[in-house]
Design an enzyme around this catalytic site. Sequence first.
Site, PDB file in Angstrom:
ATOM      1  N   VAL A   5       0.858  -1.181   0.000  1.00 44.63           N
ATOM      2  CA  VAL A   5       0.000   0.000   0.000  1.00 44.63           C
ATOM      3  C   VAL A   5       0.893   1.229   0.000  1.00 44.63           C
ATOM      4  O   VAL A   5       2.035   1.176   0.419  1.00 44.63           O
ATOM      5  CB  VAL A   5      -0.952   0.024   1.211  1.00 44.63           C
ATOM      6  N   CYS A   6       0.382   2.326  -0.497  1.00 50.11           N
ATOM      7  CA  CYS A   6       1.206   3.532  -0.670  1.00 50.11           C
ATOM      8  C   CYS A   6       0.334   4.768  -0.571  1.00 50.11           C
ATOM      9  O   CYS A   6      -0.894   4.679  -0.533  1.00 50.11           O
ATOM     10  CB  CYS A   6       1.900   3.531  -2.040  1.00 50.11           C
ATOM     11  N   ASP A   7       0.990   5.921  -0.550  1.00 42.96           N
ATOM     12  CA  ASP A   7       0.314   7.213  -0.642  1.00 42.96           C
ATOM     13  C   ASP A   7       1.090   8.073  -1.616  1.00 42.96           C
ATOM     14  O   ASP A   7       2.308   8.226  -1.487  1.00 42.96           O
ATOM     15  CB  ASP A   7       0.256   7.899   0.728  1.00 42.96           C
TER      16      ASP A   7
END
Length: 419
Positions: A5-7
Amino acid sequence: MSVAVCDTIVTLTDQGVLFAKNSDRDPNESQLLEAVPARTHPEGASVQCTWISIPQVRHTHAVLLSRPWWMWGAEMGANEHGVVIGNEAVFTRAPAEPEDGLLGMDLLRLALERADDAEAAVDVIVELLERHGQGGSCSRANPSFRYDNSFIVADPDGAFVLETAGRKWATERVRGAARTISNGLTIPGFAEEHADPLRGRVAACDRRRAITRAGARVARTPKDLMEVLRSHGPTHDPRYGWLNGGMGAPCMHAGGGLLTNSQTTASWVADLRERGAQLHWVTATSAPCTSLFKPVRMGEAFDLGPDPTDRYDADTLWWRHERLHRAVMADPGALLPRYSHARDRVEAGWLEDPPPAAAAFRAADELEARWLDDVLGAGLPDRRPTRVRRYWAARNREAGMPTSEGSRSAAAAMAGARP
């Protein structure tokens, strides 16, 4: 199970475009910063991506990439024309491809190598997606883990969001002050048709996106976006949920999640405000809250040691920093303040007058060796919940991390050997 997961953030200021991303992946999945020069390829050549080979183009642009050690593709990167891209895992209802295709990380690198502006990069990704599909294992630690992808693609003139579900896609030009993505589909209509809301909730994508959106809207400088990437949300220290560990905030810390865990393994802020002189601020290490952002310009030389793997190696930058990161996380409220003010002063000086990349990396290495010696010398107990301590003990054994005493001796030796 771990999950990628990332932003990713883009801010459109009065002075120009700023971009930022945290790459969140398996805790022992080291990430390397790699510069690849422009190249001319022979007619009929092919390029071996992570899982499949595709036809190569005649010319590929120079690129700067941050990529997981075992992949051909990259989590984030830039090219010589000022194009920057970050990708996100998104969880959709699209059926999995029956055979391997291109990973989202492959699509990102291919677009940077082949496009000279953001709009052309979007076109490259769409064309390759429709031709080859996306698919294949996205995790070295969990080979069955697969996902679709979304992207923020930016250049000095603006930015686009590109979201996918299998071979389907939607795009949106960024309007207003800022745009962020965090593992969930967001383009109206496309999101309602294709999103898997249950997996999105487990990934806490809406919670993290609310944090990044609020910070991005008021950001005006690279330092502002560094602080967004370092955010633990409404609390000063990391929080560990029972289901998904520390996935509720942009600066992500693995541990304690019964369903999934993920760790920020590299961070990047790109300053595109000065056309032709873009400057990239990279950690090349995990956990931005424990790291220094170092300046890198396209074409600059730097030496970070041998390429890291998923095994501890003191000769590599990424794993040297892991000694500091994992030691601080035992009690970040007490241990991080022992050096965070000094780190902030160093970064402030670099932001005012950015040094050459090689000098910044050398200075950061020397500082972190001293900070590690001080953190270990404090002798504070691990205050994290038992389930988190057990999780990290297992990850440390898998990686062959040195014991605390071994780390203290190594840190002292490094600090003593350097000015």
